[in-house]
Design an enzyme around this catalytic site. Sequence first.
Site, short mmCIF file in Angstrom:
data_model
loop_
_atom_site.label_atom_id
_atom_site.label_comp_id
_atom_site.label_asym_id
_atom_site.label_seq_id
_atom_site.Cartn_x
_atom_site.Cartn_y
_atom_site.Cartn_z
N LYS A 222 22.67 75.97 82.44
CA LYS A 222 21.53 76.86 82.63
C LYS A 222 20.69 76.51 83.85
O LYS A 222 20.02 77.38 84.43
CB LYS A 222 20.65 76.85 81.38
CG LYS A 222 21.23 77.58 80.18
CD LYS A 222 21.11 79.09 80.36
CE LYS A 222 21.43 79.82 79.07
NZ LYS A 222 21.25 81.28 79.21
N SER B 153 30.13 74.30 77.89
CA SER B 153 28.95 74.82 78.58
C SER B 153 27.66 74.07 78.28
O SER B 153 26.68 74.21 79.03
CB SER B 153 28.77 76.31 78.26
OG SER B 153 28.68 76.52 76.87
#
Length: 414
Positions: free
Chosen positions: A58, A312
């Site tokens: 992110k 992720s």
Amino acid sequence: MPLTTFAGPSLAEFEAARLVVTEVTQPTPMETSRFLGSILGSPVFLKCENLQRTGSYKLRGAYNRLSKLTAEERSHGVVAASAGNHAQGVALAARELGIKATIYMPLGVALPKLEATRDYGAEVVLEGHIFNESLAAAIEMAERTGAMFIPPFDHADIIAGQGTLGLEILDEIPDVDTIIVAIGGGGLISGVASAVKQKAALLGRTVRIIGVQAENAAAYPPSLAAGHAVTIDVHPTIADGIAVAKPGLQNFDIIKDAVDEVVTVSEDDTARAMLMLMERAKMVVEPAGAVSVAAILAGKVTDAGKTVAILSGGNIDPLVLQRIVAHGLAASERYLKLRIMLPDRPGQLARTAQIVSDANANVVEVLHTRHGRGLQIGEAELELHIETRGKEHRQLVVKRLRDEGFKVRISDDI
């Protein structure tokens, strides 16, 4: 071969974002997984974005977006809403760029995520019991104060920043055939798919992109079938980081053209993947970050060629991790919970323990009661939690107990 283009950022914009993002991110490891390779029948690599600063990808999109703000916009600060990874990405990006950040988080947010966001320098406001209430409060603050609202996925600068991960993958595995990516709102996969496919076209190659959603929060399959973004009811899922009710509009426009396939995985699939990553790869990965591996373990990916599965994120509350590990052990048939009816007389507990021991299994928890529903006077119920070595060993333990005359029920309530 002509350059492939999709809605959203151009390859030049992805390359420009990469120069910006490298100011704050670090290249993350690319690890080989022989275990997953043996299951898939082709080489598998793990892109360990769980080891990125802030613990997820992110930061890439957040930093790229914030870097584009004008001096006037920066002076009003930024605001975001998040229960986890986006919060930390925005907080660190803002700190690095000298921008005041306010992050709205739900009241029940996990303590490690709350403390990490504050440690990165953001002001945290706890508002609402669910994410949508936090989101509404963040948007209201942006409108009231002039602070710039930073969306989690539905913005071209966010998409361009996340796509830098795809360019990094091509640098490390230039001949990759398939990339497996988690999907929530679609920020990561839209960036990775567009950047990779545009870059691969220059090299005269094609790369297959497979998206993975939690089956309890899978908005993309019905949206792709309908040809437009639709809203679904999100059911509880351990993969809360990708529990999004509606695809991002800009993300959807890219994904419908650039992503080859979207599959879903169950809660058990995800728990097994997390356990496998801890045991085999020595990686702590959050549920949303493990769905790419879950798709391989569940047989949802085939004919993949040289494959990269993106991990992720790795931000998970240790208490949640403890519960998920137990669930993963049960899903892998290595944890057995039994309820056994016993005559209420001395020696019965020791007798059952000896049978389990003789079967080379290990009792880790015991509950003995005379007060269960349905128990007769003179009966007791024994609840045993047992570690086993897999399906055949489980069956052996149960058989040994039943052969000795015990009434045994297997419970899936782990």
